[in-house]
Motif scaffolding. Structure first.
Motif, PDB file in Angstrom:
ATOM      1  N   GLY A   1      -6.116   1.179  -1.872  1.00  0.00           N
ATOM      2  CA  GLY A   1      -4.804   1.444  -2.446  1.00  0.00           C
ATOM      3  C   GLY A   1      -4.900   2.000  -3.852  1.00  0.00           C
ATOM      4  O   GLY A   1      -5.799   1.651  -4.616  1.00  0.00           O
TER       5      GLY A   1
ATOM      6  N   LEU B   1       0.844  -1.190   0.000  1.00  0.00           N
ATOM      7  CA  LEU B   1       0.000   0.000   0.000  1.00  0.00           C
ATOM      8  C   LEU B   1       0.886   1.249   0.000  1.00  0.00           C
ATOM      9  O   LEU B   1       0.869   2.029   0.947  1.00  0.00           O
TER      10      LEU B   1
ATOM     11  N   HIS C   1      -2.416   5.479  -0.979  1.00  0.00           N
ATOM     12  CA  HIS C   1      -3.787   5.051  -0.726  1.00  0.00           C
ATOM     13  C   HIS C   1      -4.676   6.259  -0.466  1.00  0.00           C
ATOM     14  O   HIS C   1      -4.197   7.380  -0.287  1.00  0.00           O
TER      15      HIS C   1
END
Length: 731
Positions: A274, A254, A257
């Motif tokens: 994400g 991630l 995000h």
């Protein structure tokens, strides 16, 4: 004398048998056993939980700083249906804890050697009780945790003293009295067991940002331990979900995000999505009040189609892994998937029916799912718009045709092609620059009646006439354009049934052997695009048209596959890169990469993994990929991770067995990026439309097509041959 059969009496099972049967229903995996103890600790108000795993012996140790268990309750804690969390069924609507059944520890005590040490803040001493695999325990007695000689377990599972209160649960030799289950567990790769535990930690902490969890893994060989994950407490929910995902799976899962929030009436939704796609749907979590929802396959596909429809990940890529931002790989096929990563939690009124669906505390059929699902779709659409994607939600998302043989193709005969092409489709394709995988009748009617050339339409060829023969038909095809006025009645024809003399070719089928030179005769080249052939077999005589580009592409792609796979078996394909690619990869996928390294090596891909900082250095690639990848590290990363998940989910075989003679059956196990490169190479090098062919060239192409394993489609799934007419019934 007639003998009377004796029927066994109906009687209650013994306590030990009941315990054994029930334990397999409640806890059937290593991760499930760890889950129950972790969630008991959270229910006890713990703010810090330490977990130690001995995967080689299927044992674990969990320590928390919760309120502890008084001695009198410690003796009853593993008795079935004994719980402090529920009194009446009506209490379910207000319950906030994970557990309430009174079954989990009872099951755990029935399948392992279980030891529980606990201390209350209002007691001066800790107390210990042991269970020996039959669910029965001794009485709880005081235990001096500071005396190392009294410690009943090894150094790794040493009972450390409590600061004020807490509980330590040690379960060793899990499934010891269920030998088949235990043997199956021990045969699993240890990284699979570790991944189970990681997912358990995530599911347990979704609604508990105030809990810190640290997990250690024992290396049995070196008798050392390593920290495999640590989730720190977060005060405030703003960054909790992203912190949870990255703490467990690594920051590369991630890198960027968006936090999302929404509400509808008394339902609130919080989560994180994400901006960079992943090659697996594994990292998609939806929960209700902290309990994970088991989303159906149909609903999961619906959600992901929203992202696929706008080419998610195609416009915005993380540039931190690029060494050259200007040059990116373009791809016609689909060498890797692009799924969103998200964690969404709904806060709403608890439905008692949701809590009783599964012992794992997963919600299978949420009562309010229809409303929640609509909220999800709207949030995802809003997220994509905000991220700058061009939404085409009404476009039907269709996956690319399979470029290489699927398992089904390999199991079924590949030498028979059902040819379902109307005569209208056949006539249209003659004057077209397109190649079709399939053509709908509605499309054909529109093409016939709305030609790009004003005043022209395609007039059907009457081949049912008694005067029709092969030479007449060939001539008719060459002059099938007929001049008409704008108000010609034929312009108003809107159904194929209005062509009374159109030929129905729906039932024509073709076997691979029909392409043999004894059965297939080349007539001529048509418009420098097609090869007209007559095929006679089993009493039938059909006029067929071969797409010269698709035909040559099929021949070349099979030669390329055969050559590459022979090299896989016989040579080392690894070519050392002058400048290695440095990639950021989630920890779980690094473990898979390490496990599947021999498979990657066989295809010429090699790397070094660094789990501590979540980096992978790609040091070798096959020559086939070096030119394709260029400097696009992100494309390489996605391609490699796609193959990782194909292997992990058993979509492809990790072991390269057999011999070079089995090359065709092994195509389905090639990494997707290699399939993409070979298909692209075959397409670019194949004979194109507009290339003039001599008769001997066309005859040789048909011979080579006959030798192909899959002669009736090109590398990208389009047909190589199309029927025009059934000549067997002509005079």
């Amino acid at each position: 004398m007639e003998m009377k059969l004796s029927h066994p009496k109906i009687q209650q099972l013994s306590s030990s048998v009941k315990a054994r049967l029930q334990s397999q229903i409640t806890l059937n995996t290593y991760g499930a056993a760890v889950r129950e103890v972790i969630q008991n600790s959270i229910d006890a108000g713990a703010s810090q939980i330490d977990i130690k795993l001995d995967l080689a012996s299927l044992s674990f140790w969990v320590k928390d700083d919760g309120v502890g268990i008084p001695p009198d309750e410690l003796e009853r804690i593993c008795q079935r249906y004994f719980t402090s969390k529920l009194r009446r069924l009506e209490d379910l609507t207000s319950i906030k804890t994970f557990g309430f059944r009174g079954e989990a520890l009872h099951s755990l005590a029935s399948m392992s050697n279980l030891t529980i040490v606990s201390k209350r803040a209002d007691f001066n001493s800790s107390y210990i009780t042991r269970f020996t695999g039959d669910g029965n325990s001794n009485i709880a007695f005081p235990f001096d945790m500071s005396n190392r000689e009294e410690n009943p377990v090894n150094d790794f599972f040493y009972f450390e003293p409590f600061r004020s209160s807490g509980t330590i649960v040690t379960a060793s030799s899990l499934f010891q009295n269920i030998p088949v289950r235990r043997n199956n567990m021990l045969r699993l790769p240890e990284y699979n067991l570790l991944h189970e535990v990681k997912e358990v930690v995530l599911k347990s902490l979704i609604d508990h940002p105030n809990v810190r969890i640290t997990v250690w893994e024992l290396n049995k060989g070196s008798q050392t331990s390593k920290k495999v994950l640590k989730v720190n407490r977060v005060f405030g929910n703003l960054n909790w979900y992203s912190n949870l995902l990255t703490s467990i799976y690594g920051s590369s899962l991630l890198p960027t995000h968006e936090v999302v929030n929404a509400s509808f009436k008394d339902i609130k939704m919080h989560g994180v999505i994400g901006l960079q796609p992943n090659q697996s749907r594994k990292y998609q979590y939806i929960s209700i009040n902290g309990r994970l929802v088991q989303v159906s396959e149909e609903d999961s596909k619906t959600i992901n189609k929203i992202f696929v429809g706008c080419n998610f990940g195609g416009q915005q890529l993380n540039l931190t892994d690029f060494t050259d931002h200007k040059k990116r790989v373009s791809s016609v096929g689909k060498p890797f998937s692009k799924y969103p990563v998200f964690l969404i939690n709904f806060e709403c009124k608890t439905q008692s029916g949701d809590l009783l669906q599964d012992p794992s505390k997963t919600i299978v059929h949420p009562r309010q799912w229809r409303v929640l699902f609509k909220m999800l779709n709207k949030v995802f659409i809003s997220f994509l718009k905000h991220a700058g994607y061009d939404l085409q939600l009404n476009r039907k998302v269709i996956s690319s045709p399979t470029p290489s043989p699927t398992k089904r193709m390999l199991e079924e005969p590949t030498d028979i092609l059902p040819l379902k092409r109307s005569s209208a489709a056949s006539r249209f394709i003659l004057n077209s620059n397109s190649r079709f995988g399939s053509i709908k009748s509605d499309e054909i009617r529109g093409m016939l009646l709305n030609s790009d050339r004003p005043g022209y339409f395609y007039k059907p060829v009457n081949i049912k006439s008694s005067k029709t023969n092969e030479s007449h038909l060939t001539a008719s095809i060459s002059c099938h354009l007929h001049k008409c006025s704008e108000d010609d009645d034929i312009r108003r024809i809107n159904t194929m049934s209005e062509y009374p003399d159109a030929v129905d070719l729906e039932n024509i089928s073709l076997k691979k052997e029909c392409l043999h030179e004894d059965n297939c005769r080349v007539v001529l080249q048509l418009y420098k695009k097609f090869i007209l052939v007559v095929i006679e077999s089993e009493g039938t005589k059909n006029l067929m048209i071969i797409d010269q580009h698709a035909c040559d592409e099929r021949i070349k792609v099979e030669n390329l596959y055969m050559t590459f796979l022979h090299q896989v078996y016989d040579t080392d394909l690894r070519v050392k890169l002058a400048q290695p690619f440095d990639l950021s990869v989630p920890g779980e996928e690094i473990e898979y990469l390490t496990a599947f390294r021999p498979n990657f090596n066989s295809f010429g891909i090699d790397f070094e993994t660094h789990e501590t900082d979540g980096r992978v250095h790609i040091t070798h690639l096959p020559e086939l990929l070096i030119e394709k990848i260029a400097n696009d590290a992100q494309f390489l990363r996605a391609s490699i991770l796609q193959h990782v998940w194909d292997l992990a989910l058993h979509r492809k075989s990790a072991k390269l067995t057999g011999s070079p003679a089995d090359w065709f059956q092994k195509i389905k196990d090639l990494p997707g990026i290699i399939v993409e490169v070979i298909n692209s190479k075959a397409c670019r090098s194949a004979i194109m439309f507009g290339d003039l062919l001599e008769m001997k060239d066309m005859q040789n192409m048909v011979k080579c097509l006959h030798r192909c394993q899959l002669p009736f489609q090109c590398a990208h799934g389009r047909p190589t041959i199309t029927p025009l007419a059934d000549l067997s019934k002509q005079n």
